[in-house]
Design a protein around this motif. Structure first.
Motif, short mmCIF file in Angstrom:
data_model
loop_
_atom_site.label_atom_id
_atom_site.label_comp_id
_atom_site.label_asym_id
_atom_site.label_seq_id
_atom_site.Cartn_x
_atom_site.Cartn_y
_atom_site.Cartn_z
N HIS A 82 10.01 -5.35 -7.19
CA HIS A 82 9.10 -5.97 -8.16
C HIS A 82 9.86 -6.56 -9.34
N LEU A 83 10.87 -5.79 -9.82
CA LEU A 83 11.66 -6.27 -10.97
C LEU A 83 12.39 -7.56 -10.60
N VAL A 129 1.04 7.73 -5.95
CA VAL A 129 0.05 8.80 -6.14
C VAL A 129 0.64 10.13 -5.65
N ILE A 183 12.14 -1.74 -7.63
CA ILE A 183 13.27 -2.65 -7.90
C ILE A 183 12.94 -4.04 -7.35
N ILE A 201 0.84 -1.20 0.00
CA ILE A 201 0.00 0.00 0.00
C ILE A 201 0.87 1.26 0.00
N ARG A 229 1.80 2.13 -3.46
CA ARG A 229 0.71 2.83 -4.14
C ARG A 229 0.59 4.27 -3.68
N PHE A 273 3.02 11.53 -8.16
CA PHE A 273 2.33 12.07 -9.34
C PHE A 273 2.07 13.57 -9.13
N VAL A 274 1.77 13.95 -7.90
CA VAL A 274 1.58 15.36 -7.57
C VAL A 274 2.95 16.02 -7.38
N VAL A 301 5.79 15.44 -8.64
CA VAL A 301 6.59 15.66 -9.83
C VAL A 301 6.27 17.04 -10.43
N GLY A 302 5.08 17.56 -10.11
CA GLY A 302 4.74 18.92 -10.52
C GLY A 302 5.70 19.92 -9.90
N HIS A 324 9.38 4.47 -3.47
CA HIS A 324 8.76 3.97 -4.70
C HIS A 324 9.80 3.26 -5.58
#
Lengths: 119, 111
Positions: free
Chosen positions: B74-75, B18, B72, B11, B14, B21-22, B24-25, B67
């Motif tokens: 996961h890879l 998210v 990594i 979690i 995830r 994503f904000v 990076v602005g 993240h």
């Protein structure tokens, strides 16, 4: 399947692969940025770095990877939680609205970055 | 609710995604300011000396650290490594520990 039309590649296997390739590109890009900044960087050095063709190409690759990666990731989250099963019919509306807003943000990030690189 | 460590690791991957994503602005805004002109570069450097801005940037870097490490993992698991119950728990522990170390290093880098 309503959700399948909003996924990035319309295929789970394709999204799986794109998510990994884009992740590796983003990781490489952020490591490159970190190394370039190091203990601190002057404006002249920093500007010169971003005037090199390879750095501009790499930056465009990174922002396009970000676009795909974010689309796939946000889609996965939205289709897990904002669903009809979790919250009734309004789940579909809410998910669709969030999907539109995310795509708009992704579009802004891509255009903004390209504009930064060539201005 | 008591969840296994693997659930928390998942979690957090995830949530950090998210958040990034904000976040990076903010990074693109910094890129813009850093390249526009020598004046905007100087003004950005000045902004980055304020504690709230440093904390915000640290939060984004912490999110990126977690993240990345979780990605990594996961890879590595895609190659069939650690795909057992024990492997999953061990992987989650390694991810959390590495992210903490990287976050501390990022803090040291910012200050």
């Amino acid at each position: 399947m309503v959700t399948a039309v909003t996924s990035f590649g319309r295929s789970g296997l394709s999204d799986w692969l794109v998510q990994r390739v884009s992740a590796v590109i983003l990781l490489a890009y952020f490591i490159t940025l970190g190394v370039s900044i190091g203990d601190g960087v002057t404006y002249a050095e920093w500007k010169a770095l971003f005037e090199q063709t390879w750095m501009r190409v790499f930056s465009v690759m990174a922002v396009l990877s970000l676009a795909a990666h974010a689309w796939i990731g946000i889609w996965a989250v939205l289709t897990d939680y904002l669903t009809e099963r979790m919250m009734g019919a309004k789940g579909n509306v809410l998910r669709f609205v969030c999907q539109i807003l995310s795509s708009l943000a992704i579009f802004v990030y891509v255009i903004w970055t390209i504009q930064i690189l060539w201005s | 609710m008591k969840l296994p460590i693997t659930a928390y690791a998942s979690i957090t991957h995830r949530v950090s995604g998210v958040f990034l994503f904000v976040g990076v602005g903010l990074l693109i805004w910094m890129l813009d300011a850093s390249l526009s002109s020598p004046e905007s570069f100087a003004s950005l450097t000045n902004t980055l000396t304020s504690v709230p801005v440093k904390l915000l940037l640290w939060a984004v870097l912490a999110g990126a650290a977690y993240h990345s490490v979780a990605g990594i993992k996961h890879l590595i698991m895609d190659f069939g490594i650690g795909e057992s119950l024990e492997g999953g728990v061990m992987g989650a522990r390694i991810v959390i520990a590495s992210a903490v170390v990287l976050t501390l290093l990022a803090g040291a880098w910012i200050w």
